[in-house]
Design a protein around this motif. Structure first.
Motif, PDB file in Angstrom:
ATOM      1  N   SER A 135      20.670  40.920  11.717  1.00 22.39           N
ATOM      2  CA  SER A 135      20.612  42.253  11.478  1.00 22.39           C
ATOM      3  C   SER A 135      20.483  42.566  10.031  1.00 22.39           C
ATOM      4  O   SER A 135      19.824  43.412   9.913  1.00 22.39           O
ATOM      5  CB  SER A 135      22.160  42.720  12.024  1.00 22.39           C
ATOM      6  OG  SER A 135      22.233  42.645  13.273  1.00 22.39           O
ATOM      7  N   LEU A 136      20.988  41.696   9.031  1.00 25.89           N
ATOM      8  CA  LEU A 136      21.200  42.092   7.611  1.00 25.89           C
ATOM      9  C   LEU A 136      20.253  41.327   6.911  1.00 25.89           C
ATOM     10  O   LEU A 136      20.334  40.195   6.710  1.00 25.89           O
ATOM     11  CB  LEU A 136      22.543  42.052   7.105  1.00 25.89           C
ATOM     12  CG  LEU A 136      23.800  42.699   8.102  1.00 25.89           C
ATOM     13  CD1 LEU A 136      24.929  42.435   7.672  1.00 25.89           C
ATOM     14  CD2 LEU A 136      23.423  44.028   7.943  1.00 25.89           C
ATOM     15  N   MET A 137      19.422  42.230   5.997  1.00 23.63           N
ATOM     16  CA  MET A 137      18.574  41.498   4.900  1.00 23.63           C
ATOM     17  C   MET A 137      19.169  41.371   3.930  1.00 23.63           C
ATOM     18  O   MET A 137      20.330  41.908   3.660  1.00 23.63           O
ATOM     19  CB  MET A 137      17.277  42.686   4.699  1.00 23.63           C
ATOM     20  CG  MET A 137      16.286  42.030   3.967  1.00 23.63           C
ATOM     21  SD  MET A 137      14.901  43.235   3.635  1.00 23.63           S
ATOM     22  CE  MET A 137      14.029  43.349   5.187  1.00 23.63           C
ATOM     23  N   TRP A 138      18.944  40.339   3.311  1.00 21.63           N
ATOM     24  CA  TRP A 138      19.750  40.088   1.813  1.00 21.63           C
ATOM     25  C   TRP A 138      18.731  39.594   0.577  1.00 21.63           C
ATOM     26  O   TRP A 138      17.561  39.149   0.798  1.00 21.63           O
ATOM     27  CB  TRP A 138      20.873  38.885   2.081  1.00 21.63           C
ATOM     28  CG  TRP A 138      20.300  37.752   2.777  1.00 21.63           C
ATOM     29  CD1 TRP A 138      20.097  37.595   4.424  1.00 21.63           C
ATOM     30  CD2 TRP A 138      19.928  36.627   2.504  1.00 21.63           C
ATOM     31  NE1 TRP A 138      19.646  36.391   4.800  1.00 21.63           N
ATOM     32  CE2 TRP A 138      19.441  35.853   3.669  1.00 21.63           C
ATOM     33  CE3 TRP A 138      19.462  35.864   1.322  1.00 21.63           C
ATOM     34  CZ2 TRP A 138      18.762  34.392   3.588  1.00 21.63           C
ATOM     35  CZ3 TRP A 138      19.031  34.609   0.998  1.00 21.63           C
ATOM     36  CH2 TRP A 138      18.493  33.717   2.063  1.00 21.63           C
ATOM     37  N   ALA A 139      19.466  39.536  -0.502  1.00 25.41           N
ATOM     38  CA  ALA A 139      18.378  39.134  -1.646  1.00 25.41           C
ATOM     39  C   ALA A 139      18.611  37.534  -2.053  1.00 25.41           C
ATOM     40  O   ALA A 139      20.059  37.402  -2.104  1.00 25.41           O
ATOM     41  CB  ALA A 139      18.650  40.179  -2.765  1.00 25.41           C
ATOM     42  N   GLU A 140      17.858  36.869  -2.430  1.00 22.78           N
ATOM     43  CA  GLU A 140      18.199  35.550  -2.648  1.00 22.78           C
ATOM     44  C   GLU A 140      18.849  35.714  -3.939  1.00 22.78           C
ATOM     45  O   GLU A 140      18.526  36.524  -5.162  1.00 22.78           O
ATOM     46  CB  GLU A 140      16.774  34.890  -3.113  1.00 22.78           C
ATOM     47  CG  GLU A 140      16.049  34.494  -1.772  1.00 22.78           C
ATOM     48  CD  GLU A 140      15.036  33.480  -1.920  1.00 22.78           C
ATOM     49  OE1 GLU A 140      14.437  33.489  -3.004  1.00 22.78           O
ATOM     50  OE2 GLU A 140      14.411  32.942  -1.004  1.00 22.78           O
ATOM     51  N   GLY A 141      19.574  34.470  -4.241  1.00 20.56           N
ATOM     52  CA  GLY A 141      20.321  34.249  -5.735  1.00 20.56           C
ATOM     53  C   GLY A 141      21.528  35.247  -6.003  1.00 20.56           C
ATOM     54  O   GLY A 141      22.043  35.150  -7.103  1.00 20.56           O
TER      55      GLY A 141
END
Length: 611
Positions: A135-141
């Protein structure tokens, strides 16, 4: 997973954590729930200059295969802190790269969700069942950032149940870091709540059931009563309660017709679902509840080193699923029995089925429990177009369960005062309490230490874990007054392969098993069976009539079509190899006092369930 120390520090606002970057902010709305959609916004602040790569996960805690969650994400946009549109670059199917920001990026996207289980997500007019990686998009790092989630409920009757930390706002929850966020499923629905407290050396811990179902309050009470008994029996195994973060453990239970059956463990919660109601299933959902709650110790805190930290970009294999999942599959029914929720016969029926499956499984010729564990990325809800040879894999769930039963009985018989419970307690104090991930060598070392016999531990692991031998169950079970008998005495058998029927043609739908009459005849997946003993096989009724009319040892001519070529052969029916476990007194009279005492110590009082 976030440690208890990390969570406590976050809640107390320690200086160290106060210096961390701004938390990730999510906002989820469900205005288009009728069409299975949610609109989700995710905002990162205090970003360094340069492109930011946003991702959807490809794996999920408790699953070991790859899942393409990005395929259900679309209508993606991005803006900076001033609301100006930002360019989005795509170089692969799983990510969106945003550039030109001012230190803040908000990405908005639509999620389509229509599978309610422990891996995916489901949104409709009745509820939203959200698995975080799906469900949840996330940013690398930015894994060290905390997260703050606001859920815009489409209906005021919808409650929010999750292991995420609550706030003063009933629609806002937080997570201490990325790993904890991704491990936290969420249920939004007009669910019923049942909760109680358990004592953890003077510290109260809350056990909560968030029950979304179509049944009555009385059914909810009856289910909660069973759950309480099982929870107490499992606490007794370890002699300790996990230090649940935020003091609460939550069962997210969905028992509605449009859900998919599943169970999925998490650090302080579990997803349990079945498309049948409680009374309709005769409260059979307690089996999944028992299995998943045992995971609060075994796999969530007594954790394989290969799963720590969890990689959300690929498969997460470990050779120890025979222990993490298999031993849990033994203790699930065992603690139900000890709790008095089911009787001895029900336990023996469950374990007899698992023993029969493994004892008769051709896959043991192709690999040990460790090997089967490493095959998880190919079978754990994984999908592919080409077929897989079913003969080379035996699930680590029953494989580990029968090894656990054999080891428990062996310890009780050969090491006075030592049981499998003692082994689990040692793993708990050595690896679970300090949350120190274990290796396969640690598992062997613990068995040597709990028995004081290193040679015994090495033999068990060489023969049963790294090898494919099984314990001597006949002798071991006899000590408990239990015998292994044919499940279907006198019934003929040609193999486990099923037939598929279309336009009067019967085709083998799967691989035939080595050692079976069909395999010996040279038939395999896709071959057509025309007739057996002169009886045309045009339907399941024809096939059933042939099998039930035969006896082991009978020989009949079989006409078949193999890859377009007609053929005939002689097939000898075998005896059905299925086994079951049975109390000895039902066949041979009363037990000895020694057998009765052994069984009582193993399974508790030999009585009908008190429910």
């Amino acid at each position: 997973m976030a440690s208890a120390a990390t969570v406590a520090a976050l809640l107390c606002g320690t200086p160290a954590l106060a210096q961390t970057p701004s938390p990730v902010e999510y906002e989820l709305s469900f205005d288009s729930a009728l069409h299975r959609e949610a609109r989700i916004r995710v905002t990162y602040r205090d970003l360094l200059p340069g492109p930011v790569r946003f991702r959807m996960s490809r794996s999920s805690p408790g699953r070991y295969a790859i899942h393409e969650f990005a395929k259900n994400v679309y209508s993606v946009t991005a803006v900076d802190g001033a609301g100006h549109a930002l360019p989005i670059g795509r170089t692969d199917p799983y990510s969106w790269t945003v550039s030109g920001h001012d230190g803040t990026v908000t990405v908005a996207y639509t999620l389509w969700a229509d599978r309610g289980d422990g891996t995916y997500a489901q949104i409709d007019q009745s509820h939203a069942r959200l698995n975080a990686p799906a469900s949840l998009m996330w940013a690398e790092g930015h894994d060290d950032r905390g997260a703050r989630l606001r859920f815009r409920r489409p209906d005021s009757s919808w409650r929010i149940a999750t292991q995420l930390a609550p706030t003063d706002d009933p629609e806002v929850f937080t997570a201490p870091n990325f790993q904890y966020l991704m491990d936290s499923p969420i249920e939004l629905s007009p669910h019923t709540v049942r909760e109680w407290q358990v004592d953890d050396a003077g510290v109260p811990r809350t056990i909560r059931i968030a029950l979304h179902h179509l049944g009555s309050e009385a059914e909810a009470d009856a289910f909660a009563d069973r759950a309480r008994r099982v929870v107490d029996a499992q606490i007794a195994v370890f002699g300790d309660v996990p230090d649940f973060d935020f003091g609460v453990y939550t069962f997210l239970a969905d028992y509605v017709p449009w859900i998919s059956g599943d169970g999925m463990e998490h650090r302080n919660s579990t997803v349990i679902s079945m498309p049948r109601g409680l009374a309709e299933a005769e409260y059979g959902q307690i089996g999944t509840l028992s299995h998943e709650f045992f995971h609060a110790w075994n796999v969530e805190r007594i954790r394989p080193a290969e799963l720590e930290p969890f990689d959300f970009t690929g498969a997460d294999p470990t050779p120890s699923l025979w222990f993490a999942e298999g031993f849990t599959s033994y203790y699930g029914p065992l603690t139900i029995r000890r709790a008095g929720v089911e009787n001895v016969d029900a336990f023996l029926d469950e374990m007899g089925g698992q023993l029969s499956f493994i004892a008769n499984n051709p896959a043991r010729a192709y690999g040990s429990p460790e090997e089967m564990s490493l095959r998880a990325p190919f079978v754990d809800a994984a999908t592919s177009i080409d077929p897989t040879n079913a003969n080379i894999f035996a699930s680590y769930y029953p494989y580990g369960a029968v090894i656990a039963m054999g080891l428990d009985l062996t310890l009780r018989a050969g090491f006075p005062g030592v049981t499998l419970d003692d082994y689990m307690r040692l793993m708990w104090t050595r690896h679970g309490v300090p949350e120190r991930p274990y290796t396969p060598d640690d598992l062997e070392r613990a068995l040597a230490d709990v028995t004081g016999d290193q040679a015994f531990a090495r033999e068990v692991f060489d023969h049963w874990i790294r090898g494919s031998q099984l314990p001597d169950f006949e002798a071991l079970l006899a000590r408990a007054g239990v015998v292994i008998v044919p499940r279907n005495p006198g019934r003929a058998w040609v193999g486990p392969a099923s037939l598929q029927y279309a336009n009067g043609v019967a085709t083998l739908g799967g691989a035939t098993a080595p050692g079976s009459p069909l395999y010996a005849l040279g038939l395999d997946r896709g071959d057509e069976i025309v007739s057996v003993g002169g009886v045309a096989i045009d339907s399941q009724a024809d096939w059933t009539r042939v099998i039930t009319g035969a006896r082991p040892g009978d020989e009949e001519e079989v006409r078949f079509v193999r890859r377009g070529q007609d053929g005939t052969g002689r097939m000898t029916f075998a005896a059905d190899p299925a086994l079951k476990l049975q109390r000895m007194e039902t066949r041979e009279g009363d037990l000895t006092e020694s057998q009765r005492a052994f069984r009582r110590a193993w399974l508790g009082e030999d009585a009908a369930p008190a429910i």
